[in-house]
Write a protein that holds these residues in place. Structure first.
Motif, PDB file in Angstrom:
ATOM      1  N   ARG A 377       0.825  -1.206   0.000  1.00 23.58           N
ATOM      2  CA  ARG A 377       0.000   0.000   0.000  1.00 23.58           C
ATOM      3  C   ARG A 377       0.860   1.257   0.000  1.00 23.58           C
ATOM      4  NH1 ARG A 377      -3.079   2.070  -0.934  1.00 23.58           N
ATOM      5  NH2 ARG A 377      -4.644   2.761   0.540  1.00 23.58           N
ATOM      6  N   VAL A 378       0.462   2.204  -0.852  1.00 24.83           N
ATOM      7  CA  VAL A 378       1.063   3.547  -0.869  1.00 24.83           C
ATOM      8  C   VAL A 378      -0.055   4.561  -1.043  1.00 24.83           C
ATOM      9  CG1 VAL A 378       2.462   5.177  -2.210  1.00 24.83           C
ATOM     10  CG2 VAL A 378       3.334   2.886  -1.760  1.00 24.83           C
ATOM     11  N   ASP A 379       0.009   5.657  -0.292  1.00 24.88           N
ATOM     12  CA  ASP A 379      -0.887   6.799  -0.467  1.00 24.88           C
ATOM     13  C   ASP A 379      -0.024   7.968  -0.949  1.00 24.88           C
ATOM     14  OD1 ASP A 379      -3.590   7.294  -0.398  1.00 24.88           O
ATOM     15  OD2 ASP A 379      -3.660   7.893   1.694  1.00 24.88           O
ATOM     16  N   TYR A 380      -0.439   8.599  -2.030  1.00 22.37           N
ATOM     17  CA  TYR A 380       0.346   9.620  -2.725  1.00 22.37           C
ATOM     18  C   TYR A 380      -0.277  10.981  -2.453  1.00 22.37           C
ATOM     19  CZ  TYR A 380       2.656  11.640  -6.944  1.00 22.37           C
ATOM     20  OH  TYR A 380       3.399  12.386  -7.827  1.00 22.37           O
ATOM     21  N   PHE A 381       0.508  11.925  -1.912  1.00 21.51           N
ATOM     22  CA  PHE A 381      -0.013  13.237  -1.549  1.00 21.51           C
ATOM     23  C   PHE A 381      -0.060  14.141  -2.776  1.00 21.51           C
ATOM     24  CE2 PHE A 381       0.583  17.602   0.213  1.00 21.51           C
ATOM     25  CZ  PHE A 381      -0.642  17.686   0.867  1.00 21.51           C
ATOM     26  N   LEU A 382      -1.257  14.685  -3.085  1.00 23.22           N
ATOM     27  CA  LEU A 382      -1.449  15.457  -4.306  1.00 23.22           C
ATOM     28  C   LEU A 382      -1.623  16.957  -4.070  1.00 23.22           C
ATOM     29  CD1 LEU A 382      -3.700  13.082  -6.442  1.00 23.22           C
ATOM     30  CD2 LEU A 382      -1.261  13.544  -6.680  1.00 23.22           C
ATOM     31  N   GLY A 383      -1.562  17.422  -2.825  1.00 21.63           N
ATOM     32  CA  GLY A 383      -1.609  18.858  -2.598  1.00 21.63           C
ATOM     33  C   GLY A 383      -2.882  19.321  -1.924  1.00 21.63           C
ATOM     34  N   THR A 384      -3.246  20.588  -2.163  1.00 20.52           N
ATOM     35  CA  THR A 384      -4.345  21.250  -1.463  1.00 20.52           C
ATOM     36  C   THR A 384      -5.426  21.681  -2.434  1.00 20.52           C
ATOM     37  OG1 THR A 384      -2.824  22.083   0.224  1.00 20.52           O
ATOM     38  CG2 THR A 384      -4.937  23.215   0.029  1.00 20.52           C
ATOM     39  N   GLY A 385      -6.694  21.585  -1.995  1.00 24.34           N
ATOM     40  CA  GLY A 385      -7.792  22.182  -2.750  1.00 24.34           C
ATOM     41  C   GLY A 385      -8.554  21.237  -3.648  1.00 24.34           C
ATOM     42  N   LYS A 386      -9.477  21.802  -4.410  1.00 23.26           N
ATOM     43  CA  LYS A 386     -10.448  21.015  -5.169  1.00 23.26           C
ATOM     44  C   LYS A 386      -9.806  20.157  -6.245  1.00 23.26           C
ATOM     45  CE  LYS A 386     -14.778  21.281  -7.751  1.00 23.26           C
ATOM     46  NZ  LYS A 386     -14.320  20.299  -8.760  1.00 23.26           N
ATOM     47  N   LEU A 387      -8.893  20.712  -7.034  1.00 23.80           N
ATOM     48  CA  LEU A 387      -8.290  19.928  -8.104  1.00 23.80           C
ATOM     49  C   LEU A 387      -7.522  18.739  -7.539  1.00 23.80           C
ATOM     50  CD1 LEU A 387      -7.606  19.403 -11.031  1.00 23.80           C
ATOM     51  CD2 LEU A 387      -5.714  21.044 -10.834  1.00 23.80           C
ATOM     52  N   ALA A 388      -6.757  18.985  -6.469  1.00 22.28           N
ATOM     53  CA  ALA A 388      -6.049  17.884  -5.821  1.00 22.28           C
ATOM     54  C   ALA A 388      -7.039  16.843  -5.317  1.00 22.28           C
ATOM     55  CB  ALA A 388      -5.193  18.413  -4.671  1.00 22.28           C
ATOM     56  N   GLY A 389      -8.161  17.308  -4.763  1.00 15.92           N
ATOM     57  CA  GLY A 389      -9.185  16.384  -4.281  1.00 15.92           C
ATOM     58  C   GLY A 389      -9.836  15.609  -5.397  1.00 15.92           C
ATOM     59  N   ASP A 390     -10.104  16.278  -6.524  1.00 15.17           N
ATOM     60  CA  ASP A 390     -10.699  15.582  -7.671  1.00 15.17           C
ATOM     61  C   ASP A 390      -9.775  14.474  -8.164  1.00 15.17           C
ATOM     62  OD1 ASP A 390     -12.869  17.268  -7.547  1.00 15.17           O
ATOM     63  OD2 ASP A 390     -12.220  18.552  -9.199  1.00 15.17           O
ATOM     64  N   ARG A 391      -8.490  14.777  -8.226  1.00 14.48           N
ATOM     65  CA  ARG A 391      -7.527  13.771  -8.684  1.00 14.48           C
ATOM     66  C   ARG A 391      -7.374  12.645  -7.658  1.00 14.48           C
ATOM     67  NH1 ARG A 391      -2.067  16.257  -9.593  1.00 14.48           N
ATOM     68  NH2 ARG A 391      -1.618  14.239 -10.556  1.00 14.48           N
ATOM     69  N   ALA A 392      -7.283  13.017  -6.376  1.00 14.81           N
ATOM     70  CA  ALA A 392      -7.126  11.999  -5.338  1.00 14.81           C
ATOM     71  C   ALA A 392      -8.321  11.058  -5.304  1.00 14.81           C
ATOM     72  CB  ALA A 392      -6.941  12.662  -3.976  1.00 14.81           C
ATOM     73  N   GLY A 393      -9.506  11.612  -5.578  1.00 15.97           N
ATOM     74  CA  GLY A 393     -10.723  10.814  -5.492  1.00 15.97           C
ATOM     75  C   GLY A 393     -10.820   9.706  -6.510  1.00 15.97           C
ATOM     76  N   VAL A 394     -10.054   9.810  -7.589  1.00 19.85           N
ATOM     77  CA  VAL A 394     -10.108   8.765  -8.623  1.00 19.85           C
ATOM     78  C   VAL A 394      -8.763   8.074  -8.798  1.00 19.85           C
ATOM     79  CG1 VAL A 394     -12.021   9.826  -9.872  1.00 19.85           C
ATOM     80  CG2 VAL A 394      -9.678  10.482 -10.448  1.00 19.85           C
ATOM     81  N   THR A 395      -7.840   8.292  -7.860  1.00 16.85           N
ATOM     82  CA  THR A 395      -6.548   7.618  -7.928  1.00 16.85           C
ATOM     83  C   THR A 395      -6.640   6.264  -7.255  1.00 16.85           C
ATOM     84  OG1 THR A 395      -5.323   9.707  -7.893  1.00 16.85           O
ATOM     85  CG2 THR A 395      -4.110   7.726  -7.303  1.00 16.85           C
TER      86      THR A 395
END
Length: 410
Positions: A377-395
């Motif tokens: 398992r790895v969790d990848y940090f994508l940053g702050t805010g909506k765009l980061a959240g949109d990307r994290a939500g489908v990673t």
């Protein structure tokens, strides 16, 4: 603390630009010569999370083998150099000395990790292309590959981010749902700890009637927001006076995280196949009353502290860097170390649509999470805010994880 595994969909690696199966998958697996050949050996091998191997030689035309963005925008290289500095800062601490004192993989020591980071930083500053950097790594470094979830190197990747929410320092009719400080007497709480439902009630509004009374830190408008902040482990808050502040992880009760996405699937509300964060959020937007059913099923609970605008921090107490920090199981993986990840990550293309690309990225292992368990398992940090959240939500994809250490003679 990172808990971003509402995601339960798994995808296999695929990319039409890669020219052969060898380049696409097999080259990145643990070599057959290093894999176990009988059950007794398997039992022994599973106790070792990392296996030493030589770096992967790039296939001709396979650009996904290289971390090309480092030689594009200056900001990308600066971000990685900053993340390296944060890891070096951690590695000088007593906590780092203790973490590496009995590290289970032979050959991985704090001193070697420090030297490897410093040499990699030199190469990063003196090379002129991703290919040149990769070739230097082939000459000077060895890789320690995670055995993954299958002893062949397959690792499940998800992503997390720092959400941005409107919040209030005082309760109002609009801002009703709180997050809480760590109780000053928390170490004296008897075990088993009270569950999430026992602490805040099924509706998230009963905390003032029990052990959480007076510990409210900030209030949110929506029931789901403080819960998602707990899953991500941090949040940036927009206050009514126009100022911003941040909250970060301060502690948690002793229960494992339970995915409400998987619970929805278990109840037949959503199909397990293809489930992503946007699908889960859409379901609760249509059925908000069911939040009081599913959130209490997750018995875990996270406490926060105000960080006054400081960036999100990882479990080794250094700032996280977008696209350059990862979370792993710190009982297995070397904290603060330099790693190479290879996985399918979503990006927004010039038309504004999300598309996935297999990429290689040099990252620093600077965080952990309640749902990030095991070598796979790895969790990848994508940053702050909506765009980061949109990307994290489908990673969510299968990939590989490697740690870079200088060859012993160096």
């Amino acid at each position: 603390m990172v808990l971003s595994v509402l995601l339960v969909r798994m995808q296999s690696l695929a990319h039409r630009e890669l020219i052969s199966l060898e380049c696409r998958v097999k080259k990145w697996d643990i070599p057959v010569s290093l894999t176990v050949e009988n059950q007794d050996a398997l039992t022994q091998k599973q106790k070792v999370p990392l296996i030493q191997r030589l770096p992967v030689t790039c296939c001709q035309g396979d650009t996904s083998c290289l971390d090309e963005v480092l030689y594009g925008e200056i900001a990308d290289k600066k971000a990685l150099i900053s993340a390296i500095a944060h890891s070096l800062q951690y590695l000088q601490t007593g906590n780092a000395a203790a973490a590496y004192q009995n590290y289970p993989v032979a050959g991985i020591t704090r001193d070697r990790v420090i030297k490897s980071l410093k040499r990699f930083r030199e190469l990063l500053l003196t090379t002129n292309s991703a290919t040149e950097l990769h070739q230097a790594i082939e000459r000077e470094f060895v890789l320690y590959q995670s055995v993954g979830k299958d002893t062949k190197g397959s690792v499940l990747f998800t992503a997390y981010y720092e959400p941005l929410y409107a919040a209030s320092r005082v309760p109002t009719p609009e801002y009703r749902y709180p997050v809480y400080r760590l109780p000053p007497d928390f170490n004296s709480w008897s075990k088993p700890h009270p569950t999430r439902e026992e602490l805040e009630g099924a509706d998230g509004l009963q905390g003032a009637k029990g052990k959480l009374r007076g510990l409210e830190l900030f209030w949110f408008r929506l029931r789901l927001e403080p819960y998602l902040a707990q899953i991500q482990g941090s949040a940036r808050l927009q206050l009514a006076d126009g100022s911003q502040t941040t909250i970060g992880y301060a502690g948690n009760i002793a229960y494992n995280y339970k995915s409400i996405g998987r619970e929805l699937a278990n109840d037949g509300k959503l199909p397990l196949e293809g489930m992503t964060m946007p699908i889960i959020l859409d379901y609760f937007q249509k059925h908000p009353q069911e939040l009081n059913i599913y959130i209490p099923r997750d018995r875990s609970f996270v406490f926060f502290q105000e960080n006054h605008g400081e960036p999100a921090q990882g479990s080794i107490n250094v700032p996280l860097t977008a696209e350059r920090s990862i979370a792993t199981d710190k009982s297995l993986m070397p904290p603060g170390a330099l790693a190479l990840i290879r996985a399918s990550i979503p990006f927004v293309n010039p038309t504004g649509k999300m598309e996935e690309r297999i990429v290689s990225r040099y990252v620093l292992d600077q965080d952990t999470g309640g749902a990030i368990k095991g070598a796979g398992r790895v969790d990848y940090f994508l940053g702050t805010g909506k765009l980061a959240g949109d990307r994290a939500g489908v990673t969510v994809s299968n990939g590989q994880l490697f740690y870079l250490l200088l060859k012993s003679k160096n």
